[in-house]
Design a protein around this motif. Structure first.
Motif, PDB file in Angstrom:
ATOM      1  N   TYR B   4      -7.671   7.385  -4.922  1.00  0.00           N
ATOM      2  CA  TYR B   4      -6.234   7.288  -4.660  1.00  0.00           C
ATOM      3  C   TYR B   4      -5.566   8.650  -4.710  1.00  0.00           C
ATOM      4  O   TYR B   4      -5.847   9.444  -5.603  1.00  0.00           O
ATOM      5  CB  TYR B   4      -5.556   6.427  -5.739  1.00  0.00           C
ATOM      6  CG  TYR B   4      -5.635   4.944  -5.484  1.00  0.00           C
ATOM      7  CD1 TYR B   4      -6.798   4.231  -5.782  1.00  0.00           C
ATOM      8  CD2 TYR B   4      -4.545   4.244  -4.966  1.00  0.00           C
ATOM      9  CE1 TYR B   4      -6.881   2.868  -5.567  1.00  0.00           C
ATOM     10  CE2 TYR B   4      -4.617   2.873  -4.751  1.00  0.00           C
ATOM     11  CZ  TYR B   4      -5.778   2.190  -5.038  1.00  0.00           C
ATOM     12  OH  TYR B   4      -5.850   0.838  -4.821  1.00  0.00           O
ATOM     13  N   MET B   6      -1.746   9.651  -5.397  1.00  0.00           N
ATOM     14  CA  MET B   6      -0.485   9.039  -5.846  1.00  0.00           C
ATOM     15  C   MET B   6       0.579  10.127  -5.868  1.00  0.00           C
ATOM     16  O   MET B   6       0.437  11.116  -6.581  1.00  0.00           O
ATOM     17  CB  MET B   6      -0.657   8.481  -7.267  1.00  0.00           C
ATOM     18  CG  MET B   6      -1.848   7.530  -7.411  1.00  0.00           C
ATOM     19  SD  MET B   6      -2.263   7.178  -9.176  1.00  0.00           S
ATOM     20  CE  MET B   6      -0.978   5.974  -9.580  1.00  0.00           C
ATOM     21  N   LYS B  29      -4.189   3.174 -13.383  1.00  0.00           N
ATOM     22  CA  LYS B  29      -4.979   3.218 -12.143  1.00  0.00           C
ATOM     23  C   LYS B  29      -6.412   3.636 -12.450  1.00  0.00           C
ATOM     24  O   LYS B  29      -7.372   3.054 -11.924  1.00  0.00           O
ATOM     25  CB  LYS B  29      -4.318   4.204 -11.169  1.00  0.00           C
ATOM     26  CG  LYS B  29      -4.941   4.264  -9.803  1.00  0.00           C
ATOM     27  CD  LYS B  29      -4.601   3.064  -8.949  1.00  0.00           C
ATOM     28  CE  LYS B  29      -3.228   3.208  -8.304  1.00  0.00           C
ATOM     29  NZ  LYS B  29      -2.854   1.999  -7.518  1.00  0.00           N
ATOM     30  N   VAL B 168      -6.529   5.478  -0.163  1.00  0.00           N
ATOM     31  CA  VAL B 168      -5.109   5.129  -0.042  1.00  0.00           C
ATOM     32  C   VAL B 168      -4.271   6.309  -0.517  1.00  0.00           C
ATOM     33  O   VAL B 168      -4.646   7.018  -1.442  1.00  0.00           O
ATOM     34  CB  VAL B 168      -4.745   3.912  -0.932  1.00  0.00           C
ATOM     35  CG1 VAL B 168      -3.302   3.474  -0.661  1.00  0.00           C
ATOM     36  CG2 VAL B 168      -5.694   2.750  -0.705  1.00  0.00           C
ATOM     37  N   CYS B 169      -3.122   6.468   0.131  1.00  0.00           N
ATOM     38  CA  CYS B 169      -2.142   7.435  -0.342  1.00  0.00           C
ATOM     39  C   CYS B 169      -0.874   6.670  -0.706  1.00  0.00           C
ATOM     40  O   CYS B 169      -0.207   6.112   0.171  1.00  0.00           O
ATOM     41  CB  CYS B 169      -1.855   8.466   0.741  1.00  0.00           C
ATOM     42  SG  CYS B 169      -0.596   9.674   0.256  1.00  0.00           S
ATOM     43  N   GLU B 170      -0.599   6.590  -1.999  1.00  0.00           N
ATOM     44  CA  GLU B 170       0.574   5.849  -2.462  1.00  0.00           C
ATOM     45  C   GLU B 170       1.750   6.797  -2.681  1.00  0.00           C
ATOM     46  O   GLU B 170       1.626   7.775  -3.420  1.00  0.00           O
ATOM     47  CB  GLU B 170       0.268   5.136  -3.780  1.00  0.00           C
ATOM     48  CG  GLU B 170      -0.755   4.028  -3.643  1.00  0.00           C
ATOM     49  CD  GLU B 170      -0.958   3.269  -4.953  1.00  0.00           C
ATOM     50  OE1 GLU B 170      -1.205   2.057  -4.898  1.00  0.00           O
ATOM     51  OE2 GLU B 170      -0.866   3.897  -6.031  1.00  0.00           O
ATOM     52  N   TYR B 172       5.105   6.977  -4.416  1.00  0.00           N
ATOM     53  CA  TYR B 172       5.963   6.296  -5.392  1.00  0.00           C
ATOM     54  C   TYR B 172       7.376   6.853  -5.283  1.00  0.00           C
ATOM     55  O   TYR B 172       7.568   8.070  -5.270  1.00  0.00           O
ATOM     56  CB  TYR B 172       5.432   6.501  -6.806  1.00  0.00           C
ATOM     57  CG  TYR B 172       4.184   5.710  -7.080  1.00  0.00           C
ATOM     58  CD1 TYR B 172       4.257   4.460  -7.701  1.00  0.00           C
ATOM     59  CD2 TYR B 172       2.939   6.182  -6.690  1.00  0.00           C
ATOM     60  CE1 TYR B 172       3.119   3.713  -7.940  1.00  0.00           C
ATOM     61  CE2 TYR B 172       1.788   5.439  -6.925  1.00  0.00           C
ATOM     62  CZ  TYR B 172       1.883   4.206  -7.551  1.00  0.00           C
ATOM     63  OH  TYR B 172       0.752   3.471  -7.776  1.00  0.00           O
ATOM     64  N   VAL B 227       0.979   3.703   1.344  1.00  0.00           N
ATOM     65  CA  VAL B 227       1.737   2.633   0.700  1.00  0.00           C
ATOM     66  C   VAL B 227       2.981   3.254   0.072  1.00  0.00           C
ATOM     67  O   VAL B 227       2.872   4.202  -0.699  1.00  0.00           O
ATOM     68  CB  VAL B 227       0.913   1.904  -0.384  1.00  0.00           C
ATOM     69  CG1 VAL B 227       1.764   0.812  -1.042  1.00  0.00           C
ATOM     70  CG2 VAL B 227      -0.346   1.315   0.199  1.00  0.00           C
ATOM     71  N   ARG B 229       5.927   2.578  -2.467  1.00  0.00           N
ATOM     72  CA  ARG B 229       6.223   1.606  -3.521  1.00  0.00           C
ATOM     73  C   ARG B 229       7.065   2.228  -4.622  1.00  0.00           C
ATOM     74  O   ARG B 229       7.250   3.439  -4.671  1.00  0.00           O
ATOM     75  CB  ARG B 229       4.930   1.017  -4.071  1.00  0.00           C
ATOM     76  CG  ARG B 229       3.991   2.033  -4.672  1.00  0.00           C
ATOM     77  CD  ARG B 229       2.622   1.410  -4.952  1.00  0.00           C
ATOM     78  NE  ARG B 229       2.766   0.232  -5.806  1.00  0.00           N
ATOM     79  CZ  ARG B 229       1.752  -0.464  -6.298  1.00  0.00           C
ATOM     80  NH1 ARG B 229       0.509  -0.105  -6.008  1.00  0.00           N
ATOM     81  NH2 ARG B 229       1.956  -1.499  -7.074  1.00  0.00           N
ATOM     82  N   GLY B 237       5.208  -3.138  -2.470  1.00  0.00           N
ATOM     83  CA  GLY B 237       5.563  -2.033  -1.579  1.00  0.00           C
ATOM     84  C   GLY B 237       5.307  -2.339  -0.115  1.00  0.00           C
ATOM     85  O   GLY B 237       4.979  -3.474   0.256  1.00  0.00           O
ATOM     86  N   VAL B 239       3.100  -1.333   3.311  1.00  0.00           N
ATOM     87  CA  VAL B 239       1.907  -0.655   3.808  1.00  0.00           C
ATOM     88  C   VAL B 239       2.207  -0.071   5.186  1.00  0.00           C
ATOM     89  O   VAL B 239       2.723  -0.774   6.054  1.00  0.00           O
ATOM     90  CB  VAL B 239       0.725  -1.642   3.910  1.00  0.00           C
ATOM     91  CG1 VAL B 239      -0.508  -0.920   4.464  1.00  0.00           C
ATOM     92  CG2 VAL B 239       0.434  -2.269   2.559  1.00  0.00           C
TER      93      VAL B 239
END
Lengths: 417, 417
Positions: B4, B6, B29, B168-170, B172, B227, B229, B237, B239
């Protein structure tokens, strides 16, 4: 035309008004026809503020991350100072420690400089620019950001002066120069016009806060002409150089003290070869400096010895000693705080025997007992109880004819780096 | 186990308490068995505070020095966040932009990434560490520190995700995801579960603040699953991906607006070949983006044309146009502020003709005249007077069936970077 390195400490750039004054001072120097490289510390309380923030998140923050945090203080200073110089119509360019070419050993919090590659600094100077360099910081070969520890910006200035062959390295601070002792304790302390590297080194090592010892060592080794002067006025300051002309009849040039002292005693150590090497090797491995060492005579195959470390290193030192017990049996270890080391320094001592005896006499007349003694050619140090520090320093200052009629103005808080 | 990236923006790490919460979120996480690379912005108001300090010293600080100053904000964040993670018993290591391997073009203030060499990031991940990277910053080949401009931390996160092949690249932020429009204007805005890169790109380009367009482009180009979120709750969140499943009957997915718009009109330009290229080439050379361009018909060998630029670039753009007058004669140049660009975006438009006409109708029913229009396959944009923005957006939101019954919670101030 001369090449100057000018170092300004945190209180000299404590706010934007002071920053502007420093910028004008630098431009004045350029107007006199000189080339200028400026080394600057973090602004005023920045360093303490960053430490406070860190402590809120982690009581014992990792040293590597502390260095990444702390170096932002100087990075802010160099950018702002460059902007202030630009505002006066001059070209300035700022460099972080790694950009200025400072390479260090891979130790966080108190790294030593291993190499300086000042190509970018020299290139910018050749373009007629004022160069502003972040003090206190460098980079390891692996690209890790490091700091030099306390006094690190002085070291940056002197090391850079040596690397670029500057004519003078000026250390701007909040006092007029180097004094015969701390003017906060003795009001009639006198400003010295000249002092030798060796004397300065002793004074610096002994806690006179104006110059960091590592910086003086560097200056001596590379014969960098140092000037300590005020950033708040244009008085001449104190020149630190090899052959400082000795003033007539002056035996002791200065009196220093250091409150950051603790004594550790290791009692009942088996008198086997290599014992001292083992203890001090283990301490050195943890970067703990040991100062005065005293060993008692051997009785029944056992010896006692005592030594001093910085008070701030005491806990760590005791831990190290505990850890070597398995390979180095001893009966007991004790430690003592609330101590201070008072020292008299002067190149004139060499030709005046009896100076040490006179010092012991002055101290004992104050009703203070001497715990440890250490001497060099130009210095005598005594570790005493902290309680009567002021009286002892004042008495010594008078005895060695250092009192002056003038009262000393002392500016803001002492520079930290 | 997944890898991930984040990204936490400035308001998510606005103070030490929020910093601690972010640290816990990251550790959660890792506890789920994942590898974590964290990209973080400067804390809360740090960036604005630094700008304020700079302005006190120099109204127009040099861009190079501004970048040296601004990058300290993220450097402070990475160090503190790493300390907070260490405090939870995990190994974390922080990297500045240059340490993480971000190379950029030599442009200060809004540099583009030219290359990423994330060896140190990957090495630290392989050692089981959480890696914390400073957003928004990089280094040129010559070792100059650069920043990416607004939204730069999003770009850092996505580019790094692509470079290290993250799953994934979240992103926040302080809202639950991507909304059908700005919930501060339309209370019944709906959160989208999925959205395509192209739709997101249009929304991002049009001023929906949750994601920076350059970051979305980067994600689309490298097929990075994004994502968006909230850092304040665990809701799912939005996508962002290539093949976002179209919801039944949805023609328009979102409505965006952009207040950072100004119109420039150049009147009476000689109709010679290469005229447009000359004007827009000169603007591009100054890194000024031109958006909508409208050219009128030619009369008496002269043409008029209008185009929009960011309001913040207006003065600079007018300066550029003045400077090209010698080689490109024109009669007059005018400019207009107090404008806003409102856009409807939706992949469903392709198969639903008449969407644009419906939009024009809704706007005119609000008594607002349309100044300029621009369309793409999935977007229609209208430049209108700023005064009736809210009414227009609300009306469009209702007409395109985007209203939801739920009221949206909107957290703190929008993320800046």
């Amino acid at each position: 035309m001369a090449l100057y390195v000018m170092k300004f400490g945190g209180s000299s750039v404590g706010d934007t008004e002071r920053m502007k004054r420093v910028a004008r001072r630098i431009v004045e120097k350029q107007d006199e026809g000189h080339q200028c490289v400026v080394v600057v510390s973090a602004m005023g309380d920045t360093t303490d503020d960053l430490i406070d923030q860190a402590k809120l998140l982690n009581e014992q923050p990792p040293a590597r991350e502390m260095d990444i945090l702390m170096t932002t203080g100087e990075q802010i200073s160099i950018a702002l100072l460059s902007m202030a110089i630009h505002n006066l119509g001059r070209e300035a360019v700022s460099f972080t420690g790694w950009q200025a070419g400072f390479r260090t050993e891979p130790v966080f919090g108190k790294a030593r400089i291993t190499d300086i590659q000042p190509d970018r600094v020299i290139h910018a100077l050749n373009e007629g620019k004022i160069v502003v360099v972040a003090g206190f910081q460098g980079m390891t070969e692996d690209g890790e950001i490091t700091t030099f520890g306390r006094g690190g910006s002085d070291t940056t200035a002197v090391a850079l002066a040596a690397a670029i062959k500057a004519d003078v390295c000026e250390i701007y601070t909040d006092v007029d120069g180097v004094y015969s002792t701390d003017p906060r304790i003795v009001k009639c302390a006198r400003k010295l016009n000249e002092i030798s590297y060796d004397e300065m080194l002793e004074l610096a090592n002994l806690g006179a806060a104006v110059l960091h010892p590592r910086a003086v060592e560097y200056a001596k080794h590379n014969q960098v002409r140092l000037v300590v002067r005020s950033s708040f006025n244009h008085h001449e300051g104190t020149v630190v150089k090899e052959d400082a002309s000795m003033e007539q009849g002056v035996v002791v040039s200065g009196i220093a003290y250091d409150k950051n002292v603790a004594r550790i005693s290791i009692l009942g150590v088996a008198d086997i070869p290599g014992v001292l090497a083992k203890v001090f090797g283990a301490l050195a491995a943890e970067k703990i400096d040991v100062d005065i060492i005293v060993q008692s005579g051997v009785q029944n195959g056992e010896a006692d010895f005592s030594f001093t470390v910085a008070l701030t290193d005491l806990d760590k030192a005791l831990e190290v000693i505990k850890n070597v017990r398995s390979t180095l049996p001893y009966r007991e270890v004790t430690s003592e705080e609330n101590l201070v080391k008072v020292s008299i320094v002067g190149a004139g001592m060499v030709s005046h025997p009896g100076v040490a005896a006179q010092m012991f006499d002055v101290i004992s007349k104050q009703g203070v007992s001497i715990k440890m003694v250490s001497t060099s050619e130009i210095k005598v140090s005594c570790v005493i109880e902290a309680g009567k520090l002021q009286e002892v320093v004042r008495a010594l200052h008078t005895v060695y004819n250092l009192d002056t009629a003038e009262q000393v103005f002392v500016g803001g808080p002492q520079e930290r780096r």
